[in-house]
Scaffold this active site. Sequence first.
Site, PDB file in Angstrom:
ATOM      1  N   ASP A  23      19.023  26.165  51.604  1.00  0.00           N
ATOM      2  CA  ASP A  23      18.219  25.222  52.377  1.00  0.00           C
ATOM      3  C   ASP A  23      19.037  24.863  53.623  1.00  0.00           C
ATOM      4  O   ASP A  23      20.265  25.038  53.639  1.00  0.00           O
ATOM      5  CB  ASP A  23      17.965  23.984  51.515  1.00  0.00           C
ATOM      6  CG  ASP A  23      17.185  22.914  52.258  1.00  0.00           C
ATOM      7  OD1 ASP A  23      16.270  23.276  53.016  1.00  0.00           O
ATOM      8  OD2 ASP A  23      17.501  21.722  52.075  1.00  0.00           O
ATOM      9  N   ASP A  25      18.420  21.745  56.294  1.00  0.00           N
ATOM     10  CA  ASP A  25      18.675  20.305  56.462  1.00  0.00           C
ATOM     11  C   ASP A  25      19.352  19.739  55.228  1.00  0.00           C
ATOM     12  O   ASP A  25      18.838  19.875  54.117  1.00  0.00           O
ATOM     13  CB  ASP A  25      17.347  19.536  56.631  1.00  0.00           C
ATOM     14  CG  ASP A  25      16.795  19.625  58.030  1.00  0.00           C
ATOM     15  OD1 ASP A  25      17.459  19.150  58.956  1.00  0.00           O
ATOM     16  OD2 ASP A  25      15.677  20.175  58.184  1.00  0.00           O
TER      17      ASP A  25
END
Lengths: 300, 300
Positions: A23, A25
């Site tokens: 991922d 952020d």
Amino acid sequence: MAQEVTQELAQEILGDIDNFLFDCDGVLWDVKGPIEGSLETINKLKALGKRVCLVTNNSLKTRQKSVRKCQRLGYQICQDEMLCTSWIAAEYLRSINFTGKVYLVGPEDSMGAELDAVGIKHIGTEPEPAVIPSYADCLANLKLDPEVKCVLVGFDRQFNYMKMLRASSYLKNPDVLFLGTNPDHLLPVKSDEFCIPDTGCILSPLVLATGRQPTMMGKPSPNMFEVLRKVHGLDPSRCMMVGDRLDTDILFAKNCGMHSMLVLSGISTVEDVQSAGASDATKACPDFYAECLAAFGQFV
Amino acid sequence: MAQEVTQELAQEILGDIDNFLFDCDGVLWDVKGPIEGSLETINKLKALGKRVCLVTNNSLKTRQKSVRKCQRLGYQICQDEMLCTSWIAAEYLRSINFTGKVYLVGPEDSMGAELDAVGIKHIGTEPEPAVIPSYADCLANLKLDPEVKCVLVGFDRQFNYMKMLRASSYLKNPDVLFLGTNPDHLLPVKSDEFCIPDTGCILSPLVLATGRQPTMMGKPSPNMFEVLRKVHGLDPSRCMMVGDRLDTDILFAKNCGMHSMLVLSGISTVEDVQSAGASDATKACPDFYAECLAAFGQFV
């Protein structure tokens, strides 16, 4: 039970895993900038011959722009290794040979651009009147386009009552597809002052008004992994998803049969890990966790 | 089991009930105009000495304007007999000696006017920028007023992402009250083409973003009846609520200990009556039902 990553466990992970999915952020960067040591960890993994892919629920950028952002921050990622929800939605509609028009609740320059790239017509991103004085004006503005066969919803800062009304009215027809980029309630921004609603909050009035549930494009739905699997021939048992959220990243890993690691540099906390799975089926428990990506990287 | 009103049952009802409370949309009128025979029924009840009150979840009018609308349609109703959510919200805040400022998601000329009438300061109804180009612009526009101690949400056609963001951010502070006028998902408009979201759809993103539930002013919450009880000294066992929705009107009756009658001239159907209570606790089963108000009125 989730285990905190140690030198010994890191060596086991490196033996078992060929493909690391990250991922963005809360893992590689946050609202303040790059997270220290994340780039170095990714580069070490690549030097060991591991495949690295990035998987983000963010719908505000095209895949091309996401790759450019990564490259600016030093990540050597090609387009096939970058999955974002604006692109995956267009790819999903292309893969089912969708021929209608899309009513788009989302940004023209990312979600609109990805639809354009696969030749799918769309409406919805023209500005709506800011002030709607009366009910009669409201309905007078509401001409429905009979060619619309899909409502696609992403993170739309232009969202307003007229868009809610239009999207709900299109969805009254059960033949119109209902797609959402991601179910996240809040943007991954830690703030004492602000509470920043994400796409889940834009979807919720449509779900309530229509009684329908969207087909979700992003994590934790397995759609994104299916695309990676097809392109790269990935075996989920040799893959690890690394993310900062139990309800999207780690649940995505479980839904796809991948191993998982939570990093504590984003949304979910170590207390969340301890309660995950036991009381709340919407939050999966990771196999491993680490303070941040660099805390795993030090053992690579 | 709900019973369809017959001549015999109507006589029993008239013996047992001194106070009749009526919902407006779907009972007295609908989007096309007055519903035939409703006015005559109300006049017959008044001629028999029954007290008649109107109880509406509509937040688009002040109490004064609601009374004027009724009078235009021939209903002789005074202000004390008219309850609407714009007024009840202001009355609620007055009754708890609220001294802060209200962040209002709702119409200035109804909800704002009722707050003005009790001397409560409010903000929120100034127009927001229609286009918010970037995340940074979004947060730059988001100056929170420290005097705000209540977020009050009604039916707001001006609702947009900036309002969602502001309301959610105010509600991050647990000392800020969270009030909603009514939980209805859809406006009481029968349409094959349109699906018209109501206040429940404006509340839902705020509930999701903040994890908080609003204190509801309108039906089915008993707040509205409490005000009537105080003003007129009503005994709920001598009251009957007549409405067109199981999930608001009839549930309101149950929550307040009143008798209830569903009319089929609005939202809920006779099939809904048959399944109510058994499978769905959010929909109460009425004591009686009738095709429309006139179907009861013929026996009065």
